[in-house]
Design a protein around this motif. Sequence first.
Motif, short mmCIF file in Angstrom:
data_model
loop_
_atom_site.label_atom_id
_atom_site.label_comp_id
_atom_site.label_asym_id
_atom_site.label_seq_id
_atom_site.Cartn_x
_atom_site.Cartn_y
_atom_site.Cartn_z
N ASN A 38 3.21 3.49 -8.57
CA ASN A 38 4.37 2.64 -8.81
C ASN A 38 4.51 1.67 -7.64
OD1 ASN A 38 5.16 4.04 -11.15
ND2 ASN A 38 6.24 5.56 -9.94
N ILE A 39 5.17 0.55 -7.89
CA ILE A 39 5.43 -0.41 -6.82
C ILE A 39 6.91 -0.78 -6.83
CG2 ILE A 39 4.79 -2.40 -8.22
CD1 ILE A 39 3.64 -3.62 -5.56
N LYS A 40 7.51 -0.79 -5.65
CA LYS A 40 8.91 -1.17 -5.49
C LYS A 40 9.07 -1.78 -4.11
CE LYS A 40 13.59 0.59 -5.89
NZ LYS A 40 14.45 1.76 -6.09
N ASN A 41 9.64 -2.97 -4.05
CA ASN A 41 9.83 -3.68 -2.77
C ASN A 41 8.53 -3.80 -1.98
OD1 ASN A 41 12.59 -3.91 -3.34
ND2 ASN A 41 13.00 -1.93 -2.40
N LYS A 42 7.44 -4.11 -2.67
CA LYS A 42 6.11 -4.29 -2.08
C LYS A 42 5.51 -3.01 -1.49
CE LYS A 42 6.59 -9.18 -1.25
NZ LYS A 42 6.33 -10.31 -0.41
N LYS A 54 2.61 6.66 0.36
CA LYS A 54 3.08 5.28 0.22
C LYS A 54 2.17 4.36 1.03
CE LYS A 54 7.89 6.57 -0.53
NZ LYS A 54 8.01 6.26 -1.93
N ALA A 55 1.95 3.16 0.48
CA ALA A 55 1.07 2.19 1.12
C ALA A 55 1.63 0.78 0.92
CB ALA A 55 -0.34 2.28 0.55
N ILE A 56 1.18 -0.12 1.76
CA ILE A 56 1.50 -1.54 1.62
C ILE A 56 0.20 -2.32 1.54
CG2 ILE A 56 3.74 -1.45 2.80
CD1 ILE A 56 2.27 -2.50 5.34
N GLN A 69 -2.72 -0.29 3.57
CA GLN A 69 -2.49 0.59 4.72
C GLN A 69 -1.46 1.64 4.30
OE1 GLN A 69 -0.38 -0.81 8.34
NE2 GLN A 69 -2.14 0.04 9.44
N TRP A 70 -1.78 2.90 4.56
CA TRP A 70 -0.81 3.96 4.32
C TRP A 70 0.35 3.76 5.29
CZ3 TRP A 70 -1.81 5.81 -0.11
CH2 TRP A 70 -3.11 6.09 -0.53
N LYS A 77 -4.61 0.40 13.76
CA LYS A 77 -5.67 -0.47 13.22
C LYS A 77 -6.47 0.30 12.18
CE LYS A 77 -5.97 -3.39 17.23
NZ LYS A 77 -6.63 -3.76 18.43
N LYS A 78 -5.77 0.93 11.26
CA LYS A 78 -6.37 1.78 10.26
C LYS A 78 -5.92 1.29 8.88
CE LYS A 78 -6.75 6.77 9.71
NZ LYS A 78 -6.18 8.05 10.09
#
Length: 127
Positions: A38-42, A54-56, A69-70, A77-78
């Motif tokens: 799911n996606i919410k607020n990017k 959760k990731a962005i 990125q988690w 830098k992962k």
Amino acid sequence: MSLIKYSLEYPIKTSISFLYKRLSTPSGLSEWFADNVNIKNKILTFYWEGSEEKAIVLKQKKGEFIRYQWLEDEGEKKYFEFSIQIDDMTKDIALIVTDFAEDEDDQEEGILLWNKEIENLKNALGI
């Protein structure tokens, strides 16, 4: 702590737009990478058998690559990235997966996991 960056290359026989949709949309990722996304607020939430992460999206260029990125790794830098490459001569498509590991054992586990996930992706693509 020093991270090990590694990249894996997988030949994928499909169109770029079809592949990119599977790598960059919640519905596409739900077909092969997680049980649900799911996606919410990017922020993307990935669900697997009772757990969630959760990731962005850090960066993306449509049809070329997407870098996630988690949230637990924010500020480090992962990341993990899906990049699509086209061979100039043959026009074959390859998916390049870039990820990071804490040590060699972690890298070996990561490679096995990505191999399994990309097999799931190929099955979802019907190839």
